[in-house]
Every structure is written in C-alpha cells, then in structure tokens.
Design an enzyme around this catalytic site. Structure first.
Site, mmCIF file in Angstrom:
data_model
loop_
_atom_site.group_PDB
_atom_site.id
_atom_site.type_symbol
_atom_site.label_atom_id
_atom_site.label_comp_id
_atom_site.label_asym_id
_atom_site.label_seq_id
_atom_site.Cartn_x
_atom_site.Cartn_y
_atom_site.Cartn_z
ATOM 1 N N GLY A 111 0.835 -1.200 0.000
ATOM 2 C CA GLY A 111 0.000 0.000 0.000
ATOM 3 C C GLY A 111 0.873 1.256 0.000
ATOM 4 O O GLY A 111 1.982 1.248 0.529
ATOM 5 N N GLY A 188 -6.454 -8.532 -7.120
ATOM 6 C CA GLY A 188 -5.061 -8.248 -7.470
ATOM 7 C C GLY A 188 -4.188 -9.376 -6.961
ATOM 8 O O GLY A 188 -4.655 -10.504 -6.749
ATOM 9 N N ARG A 270 -6.876 -2.182 4.228
ATOM 10 C CA ARG A 270 -6.564 -1.095 5.159
ATOM 11 C C ARG A 270 -7.795 -0.852 6.030
ATOM 12 O O ARG A 270 -8.940 -0.988 5.566
ATOM 13 C CB ARG A 270 -6.246 0.202 4.405
ATOM 14 C CG ARG A 270 -4.864 0.247 3.763
ATOM 15 C CD ARG A 270 -3.738 0.439 4.792
ATOM 16 N NE ARG A 270 -2.403 0.440 4.191
ATOM 17 C CZ ARG A 270 -1.670 -0.647 3.980
ATOM 18 N NH1 ARG A 270 -2.113 -1.847 4.311
ATOM 19 N NH2 ARG A 270 -0.468 -0.538 3.442
ATOM 20 N N ASP A 294 -7.268 -7.806 9.958
ATOM 21 C CA ASP A 294 -5.824 -7.671 10.200
ATOM 22 C C ASP A 294 -5.442 -6.196 10.234
ATOM 23 O O ASP A 294 -4.316 -5.865 10.599
ATOM 24 C CB ASP A 294 -5.018 -8.404 9.120
ATOM 25 C CG ASP A 294 -3.518 -8.405 9.427
ATOM 26 O OD1 ASP A 294 -3.163 -8.599 10.618
ATOM 27 O OD2 ASP A 294 -2.707 -8.192 8.513
ATOM 28 N N HIS A 318 -2.185 -6.157 12.425
ATOM 29 C CA HIS A 318 -1.566 -5.856 11.127
ATOM 30 C C HIS A 318 -0.266 -6.664 10.915
ATOM 31 O O HIS A 318 0.818 -6.097 10.813
ATOM 32 C CB HIS A 318 -1.282 -4.340 10.993
ATOM 33 C CG HIS A 318 -1.149 -3.905 9.546
ATOM 34 N ND1 HIS A 318 -1.376 -2.621 9.139
ATOM 35 C CD2 HIS A 318 -0.810 -4.591 8.422
ATOM 36 C CE1 HIS A 318 -1.182 -2.535 7.823
ATOM 37 N NE2 HIS A 318 -0.839 -3.720 7.371
ATOM 38 N N GLY A 320 -0.045 -9.045 8.398
ATOM 39 C CA GLY A 320 -0.153 -9.694 7.076
ATOM 40 C C GLY A 320 1.172 -10.125 6.475
ATOM 41 O O GLY A 320 1.346 -11.280 6.099
ATOM 42 N N SER A 321 2.108 -9.195 6.380
ATOM 43 C CA SER A 321 3.371 -9.530 5.708
ATOM 44 C C SER A 321 4.479 -9.867 6.707
ATOM 45 O O SER A 321 5.644 -9.989 6.329
ATOM 46 C CB SER A 321 3.813 -8.350 4.833
ATOM 47 O OG SER A 321 4.129 -7.232 5.647
#
Ligand code: NAG
Ligand code: NAG
Length: 353
Positions: A111, A188, A270, A294, A318, A320-321
C-alpha cells in the site's frame, strides 16, 4: 498465478544481474533508511552501492512521530533516496528538508496511501512499493482469519482460558468454508493468492469485483460480478483492495445491510476501507455473522475499543506480511528499486516513474 510467479522470478534474477554488473554507481550518493528495524538483507544491497544513513529509532508508533521524525529531518538533507519503512505519512516538511536531489521514495509496503503521491508527483520524485512478494503471506492471514471467524476462535479461546467449556452436540457451532461462496473485493496479487490458497477447501463459488475483469480470473475459477451481487451472495467477503478516495469506507451501513446474515467480513487491506461504527452495529445486532480484521483504524486499536468487546470478531495487529522471509524479500526489493532509480534504470515495481 503460476505465470505471475514465473515472471516475478525472471525479474528477480535479471535485476540482480544488472546490479552486479554495473560499475558506474557511486558511493557518494546518500540514501536514508527511515527506521532502525529495516532488515539487514536490504541494508546490504544498499551499502554495496551507496552511503547509507539510517535512523536510530523505529519509524512506528509514537517514536516514529516524535524522536524519529526529528532524526529524519536532520538526516535527510542531501539524500538522493528515502526508504520508507512505515505506514506513517510522508510529510511535505520532510520532502522540503530533503532538497532537490531526492530522486526516489521507496516504500517497504504494498500500500502507498501514506506516501503523499500528489506531492511526490508535483516534485518529480519517483515512488516504488513492494507488491507481489508479500501476497502469499497476506493471503495466509486472510485464510487464517476466515478459519478463525468461521470457527469462532475468539469465543472458543475465551472458554479455554476460563476453563468453562461449553459441552453438548450443538456447542459453539461455526460455519463451513466448504461449499460456501467466497467474494473477493479486489482480485489483485493478494486477492488471487487468497483464491489459490482456498482451492483445497472445496469452496462452492468464487466471486470477485473490481474496476474490470481480470485475465487471471478464468484459471482461478472466479466469476466477475458487480459489488451488489457480491455483497448479497457471498458467505465470506474478503477485502483486498488498496485504500483510495474511491475505496475509503466502502464497507459502510449501506453495504453491510446488503450482506447475508451469515456473512463473514475479512479485511486484509486497510482499516479505513471499513466504517467501524457501522461494522460494530452490524456485528452487535447479528446482521452479519462475524468479522476478521488484520487492519483497523486507528492502529493500534485502543484496547478498550468497542469492537473488541464483541465475541464475533477476530482482530490481528496488522501482521499480514510479518514473516521473516517476506520482510526480507520486501527489504531487498525496496533496496533494488533504489539502486535502479539512482542508476537511471526502470523501477522493478513502480508506482510513480
Ligand atoms: C556514470 O555516472 C556519471 C556520474 O554520476 C554520470 O554522469 C554518467 O551518465 C553515468 N554513466 C552511465 C553509463 O550510467
Ligand atoms: C457506502 O459504500 C458504497 C459502496 O462502496 C458507496 O457507494 C457509498 O457512497 C458509501 N456510503 C457512504 C455513506 O459512505
């Protein structure tokens, strides 16, 4: 998806070759890394080519807005690149302080809503992000949230903690992913990775919506529908769109009202995609079944936030990654974008070029 991975692998190899063979780069260029916790893997790539300045503080939370902000304002003058390791906004003040030699901002995230794109554009500064390398990790979290909400992990964990297990054949009944309709908002990289991962779950139908049909959808077995059809038909709704003016608060009182009573909302995009007051009401009144988030607004979500009083919500901070491998890949990709930008080569993953 296989095609995508193949292309990604090719880009990866050829870019390392470019970097290695180029001898015209000069260590006189300064690069600023905005946070002390940027992975060593990315630092190594940068240090091979540039003089690297790095903040002694983290660019997150209060420290990011106070001590680190001051530090960055002091370090940035004369830098040619800024590696941004945070979701904190990139301010006009910081860009002003940098000077006209700043060529690129490389955000270590997919993002880029925090990157002040209009301001970068006006100044002719390039912007790169780190998509794709984090899709698998974020998709895993989306699936984890689906399982956690459908099988009521919040309530069940609470029972275990209290030592008061519900007993009986009809205790804490959840919902199946098998046979369900899964609607992806934004097919995506992340949305596609979610569908791919769910293929083993014997999902009934995959729906998706977005600006246009995606060529990858056919192989994934996902059907293009408008937002209303997705909202009214899906048992699981996965938000995997970037935050833009158009998507901000796209899940609100009106859109929540269109969802099925058993609908489960998953957000790995987000926090600002969702009107959290409206979500609270929908969960509280059981207008929808559950939500797995998340991402929230704000982050961190205060511990006394009303959403956290609900049994039918599962919230993660948060992450996620946040795996070792993915964060390394993001750091290296962010660093390679800087190397390319300062060497007059195309960005590997451009947002603004
Ligand atoms: C090499 O670097 C110099 C100095 O930055 C620059 O002027 C020149 O254009 C570069 N040459 C190539 C081939 O990139
Ligand atoms: C609610 O979301 C829909 C679809 O995303 C949007 O068209 C509408 O403007 C939103 N309404 C509000 C009050 O934000």
């Amino acid at each position: 998806m296989l095609g995508l991975i193949f292309i990604a692998a090719v880009i990866h190899t050829s870019s390392s070759a470019n970097v290695a063979s180029n001898t015209n780069m000069t260590k006189s260029l300064k690069v600023l890394v905005s946070s002390k916790d940027f992975p060593e893997s990315g630092m190594q790539v940068l240090k091979e080519h540039f003089t690297v300045l790095q903040s002694r503080y983290i660019n997150f939370g209060e420290e990011g807005l106070t001590k680190n902000r001051e530090e960055l304002l002091n370090l940035i003058p004369g830098c040619s690149a800024l590696v941004w390791v945070s979701h904190h906004p990139i301010t006009k003040e910081l860009l002003d302080r940098a000077g006209p030699q700043l060529k690129i901002v490389s955000t270590v995230s997919a993002g880029y809503n925090h990157c002040n794109v209009p301001e970068l554009k006006a100044r002719g500064i390039k912007l790169s992000n780190t998509p794709n390398v984090l899709s698998a990790a974020v998709a895993e979290i989306a699936v984890a949230l689906m399982l956690g909400t459908a099988r009521r992990f919040t309530e069940n964990l609470e029972q275990v903690r209290r030592g008061e297990w519900e007993i009986g054949f009809d205790k804490v009944l959840g919902q199946d992913i098998a046979g369900s309709t899964v609607g992806i908002i934004g097919l995506g990289g992340i949305g596609q990775a979610v569908v791919k991962r769910l293929h083993g779950f014997e999902v009934g139908r995959f729906l998706y919506t977005g600006h246009r049909e995606k060529p990858e959808a056919k192989d994934l077995g996902a059907e293009f529908v408008n937002l209303d059809s997705l909202l009214t038909q899906s048992d699981f709704i996965v938000l995997a769109v970037p935050l833009t003016d158009e998507t901000r608060l796209m899940i609100n009182k009106t859109t929540l009202a269109k969802m099925k009573k058993n609908a489960i909302l998953i957000n790995v995009g987000r926090g600002e995609l969702v009107d959290q007051d409206a979500l609270y009401d929908a969960l509280k009144n059981k207008d929808i079944y559950a939500a797995g988030l998340d991402v929230t607004s704000p982050e961190p979500l205060p511990k006394d936030h009303k959403l956290l009083t609900l049994p039918n919500i599962f919230v993660l901070p948060h992450i996620g990654s946040a795996t070792v491998h993915t964060r390394d890949s993001m750091a290296v990709l962010a660093a390679k974008n800087v190397v390319n930008a300062l060497n007059g080569k195309p960005l590997l993953t451009p947002v603004l070029e």
